[in-house]
Scaffold this motif. Structure first.
Motif, PDB file in Angstrom:
ATOM      1  N   TYR A 324     -14.696  78.603 -16.504  1.00 19.29           N
ATOM      2  CA  TYR A 324     -13.536  78.649 -17.390  1.00 19.29           C
ATOM      3  C   TYR A 324     -12.301  79.204 -16.674  1.00 19.29           C
ATOM      4  O   TYR A 324     -12.407  79.911 -15.669  1.00 19.29           O
ATOM      5  CB  TYR A 324     -13.833  79.531 -18.600  1.00 19.29           C
ATOM      6  N   THR A 329     -12.587  83.419 -22.556  1.00 18.88           N
ATOM      7  CA  THR A 329     -13.841  82.778 -22.146  1.00 18.88           C
ATOM      8  C   THR A 329     -14.394  83.400 -20.873  1.00 18.88           C
ATOM      9  O   THR A 329     -15.563  83.189 -20.536  1.00 18.88           O
ATOM     10  CB  THR A 329     -13.636  81.272 -21.924  1.00 18.88           C
ATOM     11  N   ASP A 395     -24.631  79.309 -22.976  1.00 19.19           N
ATOM     12  CA  ASP A 395     -23.253  78.932 -23.319  1.00 19.19           C
ATOM     13  C   ASP A 395     -23.226  77.477 -23.751  1.00 19.19           C
ATOM     14  O   ASP A 395     -23.755  76.596 -23.054  1.00 19.19           O
ATOM     15  CB  ASP A 395     -22.333  79.149 -22.107  1.00 19.19           C
ATOM     16  N   SER A 397     -20.197  74.727 -24.985  1.00 20.36           N
ATOM     17  CA  SER A 397     -18.765  74.547 -25.168  1.00 20.36           C
ATOM     18  C   SER A 397     -18.447  73.076 -25.385  1.00 20.36           C
ATOM     19  O   SER A 397     -19.168  72.189 -24.909  1.00 20.36           O
ATOM     20  CB  SER A 397     -17.976  75.074 -23.964  1.00 20.36           C
ATOM     21  N   SER A 415     -16.264  77.673 -27.577  1.00 21.37           N
ATOM     22  CA  SER A 415     -17.368  78.137 -26.744  1.00 21.37           C
ATOM     23  C   SER A 415     -18.204  79.144 -27.523  1.00 21.37           C
ATOM     24  O   SER A 415     -17.661  80.051 -28.170  1.00 21.37           O
ATOM     25  CB  SER A 415     -16.849  78.787 -25.456  1.00 21.37           C
ATOM     26  N   GLN A 417     -21.079  81.848 -26.603  1.00 22.49           N
ATOM     27  CA  GLN A 417     -21.702  82.505 -25.463  1.00 22.49           C
ATOM     28  C   GLN A 417     -22.629  83.611 -25.927  1.00 22.49           C
ATOM     29  O   GLN A 417     -22.265  84.440 -26.766  1.00 22.49           O
ATOM     30  CB  GLN A 417     -20.628  83.099 -24.537  1.00 22.49           C
TER      31      GLN A 417
END
Length: 548
Positions: A324, A329, A395, A397, A415, A417
């Motif tokens: 990222y 992020t 993760d 996204s 996203s 995470q």
């Protein structure tokens, strides 16, 4: 800060500027006949400011100034080249490896590159395969420069066979560690070229590497001075399809004995490292699908067994996850599990792209770009197996990019995470959801504004964050930005802080300058999937690069 500390900086700048003028004034034909100089100068400087408030993880060095400087000059004439690199740390910027200190000519080399072979003597960089077995490289953002001082030979026979042979001692800080030696061979066989295949490519490759370090008497206890590892690789491509597989046996490296006792007095114990990497990909008609799976254990390779420095590494173990660029992020990027008793991981990544064509009902007049990524990694349930144990990182996204008009462009990202906060010691994890809006509007061909709006929500850890960035670009030379991250959801009121920043950059010809000031959060600086831990600090940053 004494004025004498700035003398090398001023000298570097004058030399780089003179080199730029020489390169601009020289004629191309004369350059080919007599040879020519090329190079670059880079300086990164921070002035640290001590704040009255307490910032989590903040450290302010006694010497408020840190300066990393690099001058690289190469001479090229036909097939011959030679070069040097001068480095100066006045002192080294906080949280870089402490081995970087003073001013010294650190790299010097001479090389001859012919049609089918090359010879290099002096300092050089090299990588075998993906770098799991061996990689000597420089990354100034991370404070890594483990070039070898020695010799390298390469040979290519009709594109059928490619051979590399290396020997050298590794660089550690400002010196080359003469007590350590590397000897290695890398071989690649192009089966497709041998049999005249036109539509596909098949490569069979392998490497062997010997690492030697003398063993002090106090560390003997069966420790061998030689560690020999090897790797085998297969690469295949056909049309839009590609497949790569690699197996690495890293040899028996030595790690601190976490179970040392009177019955087992060894300070170090030997662990045989190994890794497996599989990559699959397909791309056609705007669709791209890329899958990566990786497992390894005991793959942290230190050329000096007694040092814990972050610069003491000779292989490449990046995080195979989404890389990222946005503030929120990147609060907690994943770092592979390499440096303790739970030394190993298994997991993978799926990356999917799709470019929706213009003129379709979904693509509209200017098309649409869709992207999704998923990655997950676990610690190993025991040694010598492929069973997953505790979740280390996960993760997911999805993002879209849309050019609405010639002037307006939009990126939207989501996203999710989840990370292990104890580095695998327990199963405890924290979950965060992040949304980002990135909007660019061009008012004129030269003037544009870019706005980032970001939000992170979590029920654990620091809880909710918000962030924003506004950047004005006056192409092609000027850019101005302001940004802020605010941890408004933190349970501790004293930690509900703003991490603000503002700056300006200027670029002209081969020169780029940037100046910024702000409060920086403790966290990570990452490059290519490898990260360096940094402390929180408030201060001014000045950087300049000149190429010539």
């Amino acid at each position: 800060m004494k004025f004498t500390k700035l003398i090398p900086f001023v000298v570097f700048t004058l030399v780089a500027g003179a080199g730029t003028a020489q390169a601009q004034e020289g004629e191309a034909e004369e350059r080919d006949k007599k040879g020519f100089l090329t190079g670059s100068f880079e300086t990164n400087n921070i002035y640290f400011v001590k704040e009255d408030i307490e910032v989590p993880g903040q450290k302010t060095p006694d010497d408020r100034f840190g300066s990393n400087n690099y001058l690289k000059v190469d001479y090229i004439r036909s097939k011959f080249s030679a070069g040097v690199q001068l480095e100066s740390y006045l002192p080294v910027i906080q949280d870089y490896p402490a081995e970087f200190t003073g001013t010294k000519l650190t790299n010097i080399y001479a090389s001859w590159v012919d049609d089918s072979f090359s010879i290099t003597a002096g300092s050089f960089y090299e990588q075998f395969g993906s770098g799991l077995l061996f990689r000597a490289w420089e990354d100034r953002a991370l404070g890594i420069n483990n070039s070898l001082m020695g010799a390298r030979f390469t040979y290519n026979y009709k594109n059928y066979v490619a051979l590399k042979a290396i020997w050298g001692t590794p660089r550690f800080g400002m010196e080359y560690d003469t007590g350590v030696q590397f000897r290695g061979l890398d071989l690649s066989l192009n089966i497709s070229e041998m049999y005249g295949a036109k539509k596909s490519t098949l490569l069979l490759e392998g490497s062997v590497l010997n690492h030697y370090q003398s063993v002090p008497q106090s560390y003997e206890n069966g420790m061998s001075p030689n560690v020999t590892g090897w790797s085998a690789r297969v690469n295949y491509e056909n049309g839009g399809f590609m497949a790569k597989a690699e197996y690495v046996d890293n040899g028996t490296n030595y790690f601190p004995n976490t179970e040392m006792s009177s019955e087992d007095p060894r300070e170090f114990v030997g662990k045989r490292g190994n890794a497996q990497l599989l990559e699959l990909g397909y791309s056609n008609n705007g669709l791209g699908i890329f899958l990566t799976g990786r497992r390894f254990e005991w793959m942290y390779s230190k050329f000096d067994r007694t040092s814990s420095s972050a610069a003491n590494v000779y292989n490449y173990l990046p995080a195979v996850t989404m890389q990222y660029t946005y503030l929120l992020t990147n609060l907690h990027p994943y770092t592979p599990l390499t440096q303790d008793s739970r030394n190993g991981e298994i997991g993978g990544q799926a990356d999917i792209y799709y470019n929706v064509k213009r003129g379709t009902w979904l693509g509209g007049r200017r098309g649409l770009k869709l992207h999704a990524n998923f990655s997950t990694y676990y610690s190993l349930a025991g040694k010598g197996n492929a069973r997953a144990d505790k979740l280390m990182f996960r993760d997911f996204s999805a993002d879209i990019e849309k050019q609405w008009t010639r002037a307006f462009k939009m990126n939207l990202l989501y996203s999710m995470q989840e990370r292990n906060t104890d580095y695998g010691a327990t199963a405890k994890t924290e979950l965060a959801h992040i949304v980002v809006g990135d909007f660019l509007y061009k008012f004129t061909p030269r003037f544009s504004l870019r706005l980032e709006l970001q939000y992170l929500t979590s029920k654990e850890g620091d809880k909710d964050w918000m962030a924003g960035l506004l950047e004005a670009s006056f192409a092609p030379k000027w850019s101005i930005f302001v940004s802020d991250m605010y941890n408004h959801g933190n349970d501790a009121e004293a930690n509900r802080l703003h991490y603000y920043s503002g700056g300006v950059s200027f670029a002209h010809s081969h020169t780029r300058l940037s100046l910024s000031y702000g409060r920086n959060r403790a966290g990570y600086v990452c490059s290519g999937g490898v990260c360096r831990i940094i402390s929180a600090y408030t201060g001014a940053n000045f950087a300049m690069t000149i190429s010539f």
